[in-house]
Design a protein around this motif. Structure first.
Motif, PDB file in Angstrom:
ATOM      1  N   THR A   1      -4.720   2.732   1.736  1.00  0.00           N
ATOM      2  CA  THR A   1      -4.071   1.454   1.423  1.00  0.00           C
ATOM      3  C   THR A   1      -2.984   1.145   2.430  1.00  0.00           C
TER       4      THR A   1
ATOM      5  N   CYS B   1      -2.776  -2.083   4.905  1.00  0.00           N
ATOM      6  CA  CYS B   1      -1.615  -2.981   4.926  1.00  0.00           C
ATOM      7  C   CYS B   1      -1.037  -3.114   6.332  1.00  0.00           C
TER       8      CYS B   1
ATOM      9  N   LEU C   1      -1.696 -10.481   6.284  1.00  0.00           N
ATOM     10  CA  LEU C   1      -0.616 -10.064   5.396  1.00  0.00           C
ATOM     11  C   LEU C   1       0.716 -10.428   6.048  1.00  0.00           C
TER      12      LEU C   1
ATOM     13  N   VAL D   1       2.189  -8.758  -0.441  1.00  0.00           N
ATOM     14  CA  VAL D   1       2.784  -7.697   0.373  1.00  0.00           C
ATOM     15  C   VAL D   1       3.987  -8.295   1.087  1.00  0.00           C
TER      16      VAL D   1
ATOM     17  N   LEU E   1       3.757  -3.478  -1.557  1.00  0.00           N
ATOM     18  CA  LEU E   1       2.643  -4.218  -2.141  1.00  0.00           C
ATOM     19  C   LEU E   1       2.973  -4.397  -3.604  1.00  0.00           C
TER      20      LEU E   1
END
Length: 160
Positions: free
Chosen positions: A49, A53, A62, A89, A147
């Motif tokens: 993850t 990100c 993002l 995020v 997040l």
């Protein structure tokens, strides 16, 4: 003006692993403990993850907006793919963000980009706020990505 790239399906599927597991759970301290055990900062899920990100920030899907020293963006609107959660995020560096409340709670995954960076006193891992809670989010000790999952996409910013 360029258009924001679409959020990749792989990112949505990665987040859905968590949202499926928590869809019927009440945000609060018990959920925070459960998440820090099940999807801990030393898990493969966390590493994957975090990598997604970082890539999302680099690729522009993002954290595409910036205000007051906070980069932010909604990656996924609440819906079936994420079991009713929206996914946002933020990137923050030694800054206090805008005061807001969480009508349905807020579930935050803290991913420090700098060693020692903390979000609201939490290093790498999960920080969960109960329904009807409120705060001014703060990152200290460097830069972090956070997040956050919002049940029903609900968040209310305080007007100054």
């Amino acid at each position: 003006m360029t258009e924001k790239p679409d959020t990749p399906d792989a990112f949505v599927a990665q987040i859905a692993k968590v949202t499926a597991a928590i869809a019927d759970r009440e945000p609060g301290s018990e959920l925070e403990s459960w998440l820090n055990d099940r999807f801990s900062a030393d898990s493969v899920w966390f590493e994957e993850t975090f990598a997604l990100c970082r890539a999302g920030c680099d690729e522009g899907w993002l954290c595409e907006n910036e205000r007051g020293g906070v980069k932010f963006g909604r990656a996924v609107k609440e819906g079936d793919a994420t079991h009713g959660f929206s996914v946002d995020v933020v990137e923050m560096t030694d800054v206090v963000g805008p005061h807001h409340s969480h009508p349905n709670g807020e579930i935050d995954l803290v991913m420090p980009l700098d060693n020692g960076a903390e979000f609201d006193g939490r290093g790498a891992g999960w920080k969960v706020y109960a329904p009807q809670s409120a705060h001014c989010p703060r990152v200290r000790g460097g830069k972090a990505l956070v997040l956050y999952l919002l049940p029903g996409g609900a968040i209310e910013f305080t007007r100054n």
